[in-house]
Scaffold this motif. Structure first.
Motif, short mmCIF file in Angstrom:
data_model
loop_
_atom_site.label_atom_id
_atom_site.label_comp_id
_atom_site.label_asym_id
_atom_site.label_seq_id
_atom_site.Cartn_x
_atom_site.Cartn_y
_atom_site.Cartn_z
N PRO A 1 0.83 -1.21 0.00
CA PRO A 1 0.00 0.00 0.00
C PRO A 1 0.87 1.26 0.00
O PRO A 1 1.96 1.30 0.58
N LYS A 2 0.36 2.30 -0.62
CA LYS A 2 1.08 3.57 -0.69
C LYS A 2 0.34 4.61 0.14
O LYS A 2 -0.89 4.72 0.07
N PRO A 3 1.08 5.38 0.97
CA PRO A 3 0.43 6.38 1.83
C PRO A 3 0.02 7.62 1.04
O PRO A 3 0.68 8.01 0.09
N GLU A 4 -1.11 8.22 1.49
CA GLU A 4 -1.55 9.48 0.89
C GLU A 4 -2.59 10.12 1.81
O GLU A 4 -3.59 9.46 2.17
N ASN A 5 -2.37 11.37 2.24
CA ASN A 5 -3.30 12.15 3.07
C ASN A 5 -3.70 11.41 4.34
O ASN A 5 -4.87 11.38 4.74
N GLY A 6 -2.74 10.78 4.99
CA GLY A 6 -3.01 10.08 6.23
C GLY A 6 -3.56 8.69 6.06
O GLY A 6 -3.72 7.96 7.04
N GLY A 7 -3.89 8.28 4.85
CA GLY A 7 -4.39 6.93 4.60
C GLY A 7 -3.43 6.18 3.69
O GLY A 7 -2.31 6.63 3.41
N SER A 8 -3.86 5.04 3.18
CA SER A 8 -3.05 4.24 2.26
C SER A 8 -3.97 3.62 1.21
O SER A 8 -5.12 3.30 1.49
N TYR A 9 -3.41 3.46 0.02
CA TYR A 9 -4.22 2.95 -1.08
C TYR A 9 -3.44 1.92 -1.88
O TYR A 9 -2.21 1.84 -1.82
N LYS A 10 -4.20 1.13 -2.64
CA LYS A 10 -3.64 0.22 -3.62
C LYS A 10 -4.43 0.39 -4.92
O LYS A 10 -5.59 0.82 -4.90
N PHE A 11 -3.81 0.00 -6.01
CA PHE A 11 -4.48 0.12 -7.30
C PHE A 11 -5.37 -1.10 -7.54
O PHE A 11 -4.95 -2.24 -7.35
N VAL A 12 -6.60 -0.78 -7.94
CA VAL A 12 -7.55 -1.82 -8.33
C VAL A 12 -7.50 -1.96 -9.84
O VAL A 12 -7.60 -0.98 -10.58
N MET A 13 -7.34 -3.21 -10.30
CA MET A 13 -7.17 -3.45 -11.73
C MET A 13 -8.12 -4.53 -12.21
O MET A 13 -8.41 -5.47 -11.47
N ASN A 14 -8.60 -4.35 -13.47
CA ASN A 14 -9.27 -5.48 -14.11
C ASN A 14 -8.19 -6.40 -14.67
O ASN A 14 -6.99 -6.13 -14.54
N TRP A 15 -8.57 -7.46 -15.31
CA TRP A 15 -7.57 -8.45 -15.71
C TRP A 15 -6.62 -7.92 -16.79
O TRP A 15 -5.44 -8.25 -16.79
N ARG A 16 -7.12 -7.06 -17.69
CA ARG A 16 -6.25 -6.47 -18.72
C ARG A 16 -5.24 -5.52 -18.08
O ARG A 16 -4.05 -5.52 -18.44
N GLN A 17 -5.71 -4.69 -17.16
CA GLN A 17 -4.79 -3.80 -16.47
C GLN A 17 -3.76 -4.57 -15.66
O GLN A 17 -2.59 -4.18 -15.57
N GLY A 18 -4.17 -5.72 -15.12
CA GLY A 18 -3.23 -6.55 -14.38
C GLY A 18 -2.13 -7.12 -15.26
O GLY A 18 -0.96 -7.18 -14.88
N VAL A 19 -2.51 -7.55 -16.46
CA VAL A 19 -1.50 -8.07 -17.40
C VAL A 19 -0.50 -6.96 -17.76
O VAL A 19 0.72 -7.17 -17.77
N PHE A 20 -1.00 -5.77 -18.08
CA PHE A 20 -0.11 -4.65 -18.40
C PHE A 20 0.79 -4.34 -17.21
O PHE A 20 1.99 -4.06 -17.38
N HIS A 21 0.19 -4.35 -15.99
CA HIS A 21 0.95 -4.02 -14.79
C HIS A 21 2.13 -4.98 -14.60
O HIS A 21 3.26 -4.55 -14.35
N TYR A 22 1.89 -6.26 -14.76
CA TYR A 22 2.95 -7.23 -14.52
C TYR A 22 4.01 -7.19 -15.62
O TYR A 22 5.20 -7.39 -15.36
#
Length: 744
Positions: A564-585
């Protein structure tokens, strides 16, 4: 100065056919100036025992040469001897003509003719040397030739003006020096002029031991060559003297430097001054003026003779069967120096074969040039036609133009001989238009077959393909190309191409429209690994699940390799569909992503993602949009709003639909939209999006947003958004969906 009384070429350069005339006979060289008597130079023998022309005739004939006995029959030798004796007897009879008759004949000739006779034999040499009146008459016949220069014989004067033997530098012997300086009575090359002349202003420095009075006693000239020593002097007030004349005059003056010779010295100086001022200088000016006029006259005569001979030559070539247009073109584009001379029968026989060979070479050159021009015009016409056909299609689905030009019948047409009819060529070019759709189908079939073979040969994608491999692959496998694990890459790109639907529109970044080669594809191993891991996570079979099935499931994932990455006191992760996941990897090739690991969203997390409004992709402000109904924005892509307005105004479509009336270029937009941020830990403070100086606005019930504006926070009421679109975007009848959308 005399600029080439003989051999002067008004064109100033060698002609194209300078090698055509190989005749070295002087009588032919000077045929434009000589009469028929000039042939005596080469025909009459040079006799030592000729008569002295004292008025008596001479019956003695020249001695007969010994007959050759090494070859030839007796009959042939006798016949040759008879012809030779007859020729010698006929020429020898001229010496029996009384001297007064000969002189009368000679008085009707020109100086160049007398010069040839003067060189014929010793008898003519002696007769002409003793009769100056004949030379004066010859000068009058030539037309205004100046009198002989003081101190020079008539024969020397004629040779200086008209002789070819002395057309060389009289200092160094360099040939081809026709120009003569009448002031110093010498022909000198430019180098010798610089080395052998001295200026009157530099005389005291070059000859400090000599009396400057010498400059008044010897001839001078106004032209000193390109002597670098005088570049800083005003040459209009300079006189130049020959150094040897200076030295010779100094020696003559030394003879008077003895007691009692003062008066003789003074008389010598006065006579020399009179000779230089009244004789040599004025005569040089007269000769210079005559030379200029004579050059102009000669050039005019040479041009007239050349034009006349050109017409004769063209007529002769046409009579021999050559094309009249080609012959005329040959003489229009080229100058032939051989035509400056009289065209005798002997020269005709020598020149005609050589000119015919030159004409044949020029015709071949013209034919090749015309063939090249015609082929280029045909190729340009075919490329224009091909470009018009290719405009409605994505660039990647059309083969490069060179592929079209390489077709056998197209290449044969381009290289075929010119027809001479441009309209016929255009019609033939249009006939090839029906071949383009077939070529496009073959091109796409070729790429599809190539990708099929890559998939079959990849054990990571297809299992049990032994049968296909053993029997060969001759046809594309459409089902195989649609699998979610059919992921490719191009050598010119670092991102994956998922299935045939994406690969067919791919346009390599290093490939242009004029490129002669297509993209080179290979299996994306990391992309296949990412797709297989995602399918395994949701429990689907990698060998049967298609990309369309994965799209319909709308599954969302977290990358377990990314913290997770911090931002404004919280933390987030990227949500991906399967195509975005393939590109990400595929793009994340660091140590933390050595293998693909994923995490599915919970039901609650998925509902939150579903409630979020997805941004438009690609954005309307990107210049990637085109009209599907015409060619206006096919090659000139533009913004979405402009294309929508164009569809309404030009095609009468009230509500243009994406994918039907207009679309974006999939060759440019070949990546999925960026993933969405999902805050796992809520933010503790959210920065205000309103500027500090901006006044707070009262709450409003607006529920619509403009599709043409880049801002995401301004909303309108239904009537307000319509008025806004009419006023700002000039759309009179805005519609929901294309021009504005409902927020809630």
């Amino acid at each position: 100065m005399c600029h080439g009384c003989c051999g002067y070429d008004d064109y100033g350069s060698d002609s194209d056919l300078t090698d055509l005339d190989t005749d070295t006979d002087e009588s032919l060289e000077d045929s434009s100036q000589c009469s028929d008597y000039s042939s005596l130079q080469s025909e009459a023998p040079y006799e030592d025992g000729a008569g002295d022309y004292s008025g008596e005739t001479c019956d003695e004939q020249p001695a007969t040469k010994r007959a050759r006995t090494d070859e030839g029959t007796v009959t042939e030798t006798a016949a040759a001897k008879k012809r030779s004796d007859k020729r010698k007897q006929s020429l020898g009879l001229i010496v029996t003509v009384p001297i007064d008759i000969l002189l009368e004949i000679f008085s009707h000739l020109e100086p160049v003719d007398l010069l040839h006779l003067f060189r014929t034999n010793k008898s003519f040499h002696e007769v002409l040397s003793a009769n100056n009146a004949v030379w004066k008459a010859a000068r009058a016949n030539r037309g205004g030739v100046p009198d002989c220069m003081p101190g020079m014989s008539e024969a020397e004067w004629a040779n200086l003006l008209f002789g070819r033997d002395d057309s060389h530098c009289q200092e160094c012997g360099k040939k081809g020096i026709f120009s003569m300086d009448f002031g110093i009575r010498r022909r000198m090359c430019p180098l010798c002029l610089n080395e052998n002349l001295v200026c009157n202003k530099s005389f005291p420095f070059d000859f400090p031991e000599y009396d400057p009075i010498i400059m008044d006693l010897i001839p001078s000239t106004d032209y000193g060559g390109d002597d670098h020593d005088h570049y800083d002097l005003d040459v209009s007030y300079c006189k130049f003297f020959r150094i040897r004349d200076v030295e010779n005059m100094a020696k003559e003056l030394e003879a008077y430097l003895k007691p009692g010779a003062e008066q003789a010295l003074e008389d010598f100086k006065q006579s020399r001054k009179k000779y230089v001022n009244l004789g040599a200088s004025k005569h040089a000016a007269v000769c210079g003026a005559w030379s200029d006029n004579d050059d102009s006259r000669r050039l005019l005569c040479a041009r007239e003779l050349r034009d006349e001979n050109s017409l004769l030559f063209q007529a002769r070539l046409v009579d021999l069967g050559h094309d009249a247009k080609d012959v005329a073109r040959m003489f229009e584009l080229h100058h032939y120096g051989v035509l400056d001379k009289e065209l005798t029968d002997a020269r005709w026989k020598r020149l005609i074969p050589k000119v015919e060979r030159k004409l044949a070479a020029l015709q071949e050159e013209w034919r090749l040039k015309k063939q090249i021009d015609t082929s280029n015009k045909r190729k340009s016409c075919l490329l224009d036609m091909y470009d018009k056909y290719a405009q409605p299609f994505p660039q990647a689905t059309i083969p490069p133009p060179e592929e079209f030009l390489k077709l056998c019948d197209v290449t044969e047409f381009i290289n075929s001989p010119p027809t001479g009819d441009e309209e016929s060529d255009i019609q033939l070019c249009s006939a090839f238009a029906e071949r383009i759709p077939e070529l496009r189908v073959e091109y796409m079939h070729k790429i599809k077959l190539e990708l099929t073979r890559l998939l079959v040969l990849s054990t990571d994608v297809v299992q049990g393909a032994t049968a296909l491999q053993s029997h060969g692959i001759d046809d594309p496998d459409d089902m195989l190309m649609q699998l979610a694990t059919s992921i490719f890459q191009c050598t010119g790109a670092r991102f994956p191409l998922i299935t045939w639907d994406t690969a067919q529109y791919h346009r390599c970044s290093v490939q242009s429209w004029t490129s002669t080669s297509s993209c080179t594809f290979f299996i994306s191993q990391r992309g296949v690994a990412a797709a297989c891991s995602l399918l395994s996570l949701i429990g689907l079979d990698a060998q049967t699940t298609t990309a369309a099935t994965m799209d319909d499931l709308q599954c969302r994932f977290f990358c377990s390799n990314c913290p997770p990455k911090p931002e404004n006191g919280g933390s987030y992760k990227f949500v991906m569909n399967w195509r975005q996941g393939v590109f990400h990897y595929v793009e994340k090739q660091d140590q933390s992503h050595t293998e693909p690991r994923w995490e599915s969203l919970s039901v609650a997390q998925f509902q939150v993602i579903q409630s979020m409004r997805a941004p438009e992709y690609p954005g309307g402000a990107r210049q990637v949009w085109r009209c599907n109904k015409c060619e206006v924005y096919h090659s000139n892509l533009t913004k979405k709003a402009i294309v929508i307005r164009h569809c309404r105004n030009s095609h009468g479509v009230t509500t243009p639909a994406i994918g039907i009336d207009f679309s974006y270029d999939q060759g440019i937009v070949d990546k999925p939209p960026p993933p969405t941020k999902f805050f796992i830990t809520p933010q503790t403070h959210i920065p205000s999006t309103i500027h500090k100086t901006q006044k707070s606005k009262p709450p409003t019930t607006s529920t619509y947003r403009c599709q043409h504006c880049g801002g995401l926070h301004r909303t309108f009421s239904l009537e307000g958004v319509k008025q806004h679109i009419k006023a700002k975007h000039k759309i009179d009848y805005p519609s929901q969906g294309a021009d504005f959308c409902k927020v809630k």
